[in-house]
Design a protein around this motif. Sequence first.
Motif, PDB file in Angstrom:
ATOM      1  N   ASP A 101       0.844  -1.194   0.000  1.00  0.00           N
ATOM      2  CA  ASP A 101       0.000   0.000   0.000  1.00  0.00           C
ATOM      3  C   ASP A 101       0.879   1.242   0.000  1.00  0.00           C
ATOM      4  OD1 ASP A 101      -2.336  -1.569   0.232  1.00  0.00           O
ATOM      5  OD2 ASP A 101      -2.025  -1.738   2.380  1.00  0.00           O
ATOM      6  N   ASP A 111      -0.594   0.783  -5.803  1.00  0.00           N
ATOM      7  CA  ASP A 111      -1.089  -0.262  -4.916  1.00  0.00           C
ATOM      8  C   ASP A 111      -0.757  -1.589  -5.603  1.00  0.00           C
ATOM      9  OD1 ASP A 111      -3.212  -0.888  -2.603  1.00  0.00           O
ATOM     10  OD2 ASP A 111      -3.528  -2.247  -4.294  1.00  0.00           O
ATOM     11  N   VAL A 130      -3.296   4.162  -7.443  1.00  0.00           N
ATOM     12  CA  VAL A 130      -4.415   4.152  -6.502  1.00  0.00           C
ATOM     13  C   VAL A 130      -5.659   4.782  -7.107  1.00  0.00           C
ATOM     14  CG1 VAL A 130      -5.204   5.046  -4.279  1.00  0.00           C
ATOM     15  CG2 VAL A 130      -2.909   4.131  -4.496  1.00  0.00           C
ATOM     16  N   LYS A 139      -7.055  -1.754   4.090  1.00  0.00           N
ATOM     17  CA  LYS A 139      -5.608  -1.661   4.176  1.00  0.00           C
ATOM     18  C   LYS A 139      -5.205  -1.598   5.635  1.00  0.00           C
ATOM     19  CE  LYS A 139      -5.452   0.657  -0.198  1.00  0.00           C
ATOM     20  NZ  LYS A 139      -5.080   1.745  -1.010  1.00  0.00           N
TER      21      LYS A 139
END
Length: 140
Positions: A101, A111, A130, A139
């Motif tokens: 992440d 990501d 993202v 996440k």
Amino acid sequence: MHQFLSALSYKSVAFLMLSGLAYAEHARAEPHKTLLNLMPVNNEMEMKRAVCMNSGASSKLLIAKMDVVKNTKGVQCPTGIAAIRYREDISDPGHVLVNIDPPKGNNKGLDCDGKADLGLTYIGLNCLAVDLESTSHRKN
């Protein structure tokens, strides 16, 4: 009469096949215009470069050593810490899931997600910007 129809059928099939080949000649596949952004990750420094590099790429494919993703919990990027999660897939025993992440608040970061057998040396991680992801996911 049966032999005549059989011969006619073979000629018809042959004609259709040749017609198809002639038609297929005009329908050629065009080469892919975008370059594949493929990056190897063999150590922590290469992981940092792959995850933190802001090249403006909207997608990237990382081929990472399993040891690196397993033993690295995160990498420090200029915009914050990118978290790396490595865990066994409880829904598919014998497999591992890896998620990377981007730093919180970095809406331009990548990501990355991947899945592999536990015994493999490398894992392929598909990375997407993202802001291009189709759905949000949890996440940690």
